[in-house]
Design an enzyme around this catalytic site. Structure first.
Site, PDB file in Angstrom:
ATOM      1  N   GLU A 178      30.920  39.645  31.799  1.00  0.00           N
ATOM      2  CA  GLU A 178      31.889  38.857  32.225  1.00  0.00           C
ATOM      3  C   GLU A 178      32.335  39.731  33.593  1.00  0.00           C
ATOM      4  O   GLU A 178      32.039  40.773  34.015  1.00  0.00           O
ATOM      5  CB  GLU A 178      33.159  39.159  31.441  1.00  0.00           C
ATOM      6  CG  GLU A 178      32.942  38.270  30.100  1.00  0.00           C
ATOM      7  CD  GLU A 178      34.267  38.058  29.528  1.00  0.00           C
ATOM      8  OE1 GLU A 178      35.086  39.013  29.046  1.00  0.00           O
ATOM      9  OE2 GLU A 178      34.738  36.922  28.849  1.00  0.00           O
TER      10      GLU A 178
ATOM     11  N   GLU B  49      33.023  33.859  32.440  1.00  0.00           N
ATOM     12  CA  GLU B  49      34.093  34.174  31.129  1.00  0.00           C
ATOM     13  C   GLU B  49      33.279  33.556  29.925  1.00  0.00           C
ATOM     14  O   GLU B  49      32.616  32.632  29.917  1.00  0.00           O
ATOM     15  CB  GLU B  49      35.362  33.281  31.157  1.00  0.00           C
ATOM     16  CG  GLU B  49      36.172  33.385  30.237  1.00  0.00           C
ATOM     17  CD  GLU B  49      37.052  34.795  29.915  1.00  0.00           C
ATOM     18  OE1 GLU B  49      37.486  35.488  30.957  1.00  0.00           O
ATOM     19  OE2 GLU B  49      37.343  35.115  28.859  1.00  0.00           O
TER      20      GLU B  49
END
Ligand SMILES: [Zn+2]
Length: 616
Positions: A201, A206
């Site tokens: 990430e 995400e």
């Protein structure tokens, strides 16, 4: 009458904005024991009322104390913290709020959130308060909702960027997104269950994983949050079906996913995001969705839902920001996104800076930079303050009134006696001075501004009249709001009201018909010359309606006449008051609507003007 969960409601006919919020539990000890839902509900309505008052010139929150207790009460830590959050970047509760228990009622006195006139006071301070900006941004691997100050700075940057240039790096952004290692995975058709993705990430990636069958609902929420967060930055990728801690591909089980309906949900959620442009386009946030097959032991197990979000030219919100105000109809209303931005960026006419800063921005008058000085000069001329002395202004009007109305002098002396010194400003009708409707039967109105006292507006009636109270309160509220919004007064301010009756039959017989019931705390007292003078300066601006009167023509004429800057403002008073609508038959004559108080100000100004002309 009040129910526990009544929503905040404005109490009518008060000299200030007074918002009733119903029953609230007060005090840390009692609030700690409250069930969570109730506690949050109470907090929500108090903060909402505070937000509306901060944005609307200040006022009072009235709460009915819900708990049984007699001891002096503190507000409660959670309430105090939530209120302090509203006033960021200032973090001093007492700068904006005062609390006081009065019987079974608990009052929070809220000062207006107006910024000072000096630009250096304002660099960081957003022009309005908000409960939530609804503006998300990426910060490292987390997504944060900007607080009011961060949102303000962010908007300023976005506006600047939009003004500077068309987005010439648009293609550059594309490259950034495509050179991201996530792009390869985004392009792929198939992934193995349990596969570890080769990138973590980051500010542009995400991972989310939902094992719930209600996947549409969860994805919608994630889209609302992450799409603006990436779009407001440099774009990014949202992978749904990947565990965030170990980057493991798990997929959303195929029985939970209806690809068509999920695709629709995502498109709808993105299309509903409020967006605002500082640039001249009307672009929407652009995005692309891919369903990547996830195979487990060579059979289709489910999908990774991958969303690529392009960087956005301006500002994308997750929903309308949460900020409240009191509107002209005296209702508590939530602002929409467009209004919120207009107020945040100071392009809203209500929030245009006052007279002082208009003058200071004027380049055509190099001597006029210090607009504040002019206001101070005018104030000393029109409403001089001399500690230790009482002044009744305009003197001629006071002489006239006291000879016309027997007993008035005694009545007024009685009223001012508790204060040691100050200034009493008379008008046959303060309502007319403030552009409100005149009322029959009013002998005069007087504004008391005295040392160590709260400003008080008196209405003196010839006969008893039940409507006197509403009349006086209405003037007081209008005056207070104008002093704050137009006059730019930044101190704690209230205008108390008192209706007196001067009966002509019985000499010196006075009747106190009404006085405002809310007792303001000590910080609302005007103590010392400085506070009094700055309030009077705001009053000068309000009374003379300078904002509308000052224009370049005036400035040019005055410059040509070589009037010294210290007297330019004085000259503007007669110019403005004599000016009527062009073509009007009485053009050049003094406006008929001008009240005695204003006329007196004109006289003072004209005397100074003539003196100057004679002396040169
Ligand atoms: Zn734009």
């Amino acid at each position: 009458m009040q129910t526990d969960d009544c929503s905040p409601l404005l109490q009518p006919s008060q000299p200030d904005l007074v918002i009733r919020v119903g029953k609230v539990t007060i005090g840390e000890k009692c609030r700690k024991k409250l069930p969570k839902i109730r506690k949050e509900k109470e907090k929500e309505k108090v903060v909402q009322a505070a937000c509306a008052l901060l944005n609307s010139g200040g006022g009072v929150i009235r709460m009915e104390i819900a708990n049984e207790t007699d001891c002096p009460l503190d507000l409660g830590l959670d309430l105090q913290e939530a209120l302090t959050e509203l006033i960021l970047p200032s973090d001093i509760f007492d700068d904006f709020f005062d609390t006081e228990k009065q019987g079974r009622m608990f009052h929070i006195f809220v000062k207006s959130w107006r910024r000072g006139a000096l630009p250096e006071d304002n660099s960081d301070k957003p022009p309005i308060c908000s409960m939530c900006s609804s503006l998300y941004r990426r910060s490292g691997t987390s997504t944060i909702c900007l607080n009011s100050r961060q949102a303000y700075n962010f908007l300023k940057i976005k506006k600047n960027n939009a003004q500077k240039a068309r987005i010439n790096e648009e293609s550059g952004h594309q490259d950034i997104l495509e050179s991201n290692p996530a792009f390869q995975v985004f392009q792929s058709k198939k992934l193995e269950y349990g596969h570890i993705l080769p990138f973590p990430e980051s500010h542009s990636v995400e991972f989310k994983h939902f094992s719930t069958p209600k996947i549409n609902q969860y994805v919608k929420k994630a889209i609302q949050k992450y799409t603006p967060a990436f779009a407001n930055n440099k774009g990014g990728y949202l992978f749904i079906g990947v565990e965030d801690e170990d980057r493991k591909v798990l997929g959303c089980p195929k029985e939970n996913v209806d690809r068509d309906s999920l695709q629709r949900v995502i498109a709808q959620a993105v299309s509903k995001l409020p967006v605002f442009h500082f640039c001249s386009t009307d672009a929407r946030v652009s995005f692309e969705v891919k369903f990547i097959d996830v195979y487990k032991e060579e059979a289709l197990y489910g999908y990774v839902v991958a969303v690529k979000i392009e960087p956005f030219c301006c500002v994308a919100f997750s929903e309308d920001p949460v900020s409240w105000k009191v509107n002209e109809q005296q209702e508590i209303v939530r602002m929409n996104m467009t209004e919120w931005i207009a107020k945040m960026m100071g392009t809203d006419p209500d929030f245009a800076e006052g007279f002082a800063s208009q003058l200071s921005l004027s380049d055509s008058l190099p001597h006029c930079r210090k607009g504040m000085k002019h206001t101070a000069h005018l104030q000393q001329l029109l409403f001089p303050v001399s500690p230790g002395r009482w002044q009744y202004i305009p003197e001629s009007l006071w002489v006239e009134l006291s000879s016309q109305h027997k007993g008035l002098e005694e009545l007024i002396h009685q009223q001012v006696r508790p204060a040691s010194w100050g200034i009493l400003i008379f008008s046959r009708s303060w309502a007319v001075d403030l552009g409100l409707e005149e009322k029959q039967g009013v002998l005069c109105d007087a504004l008391l501004i005295a040392h160590n006292s709260r400003p008080t507006l008196y209405t003196i009636l010839g006969d008893q009249d039940a409507e006197g109270q509403d009349y006086c309160n209405h003037i007081a509220l209008t005056l207070k709001q104008k002093l704050v919004t137009m006059g730019g007064y930044t101190g704690k301010l209230c205008v108390m009201t008192k209706v007196l009756c001067l009966s002509p039959d019985i000499s010196a017989m006075s009747l106190e018909l009404y006085s405002s019931p809310i007792v303001y705390p000590l910080p609302y007292n005007l103590s010392g010359t400085q506070k009094i003078e700055s309030l009077l300066q705001a009053l000068v601006i309000v009374l003379l309606g300078f904002r509308s009167s000052l224009n370049h023509q005036h400035e040019r004429i005055l410059s040509l006449l070589e009037v010294p800057p210290s007297q330019q403002c004085v000259c503007l008073i007669p110019t403005w008051l004599r000016k009527d609508k062009p073509g009007h038959k009485d053009q050049g004559k003094i406006r008929t609507s001008v009240s005695p108080l204003k006329l007196n100000l004109v006289n003072v100004a004209e005397k100074v003007w003539h003196k100057r002309r004679i002396s040169t």
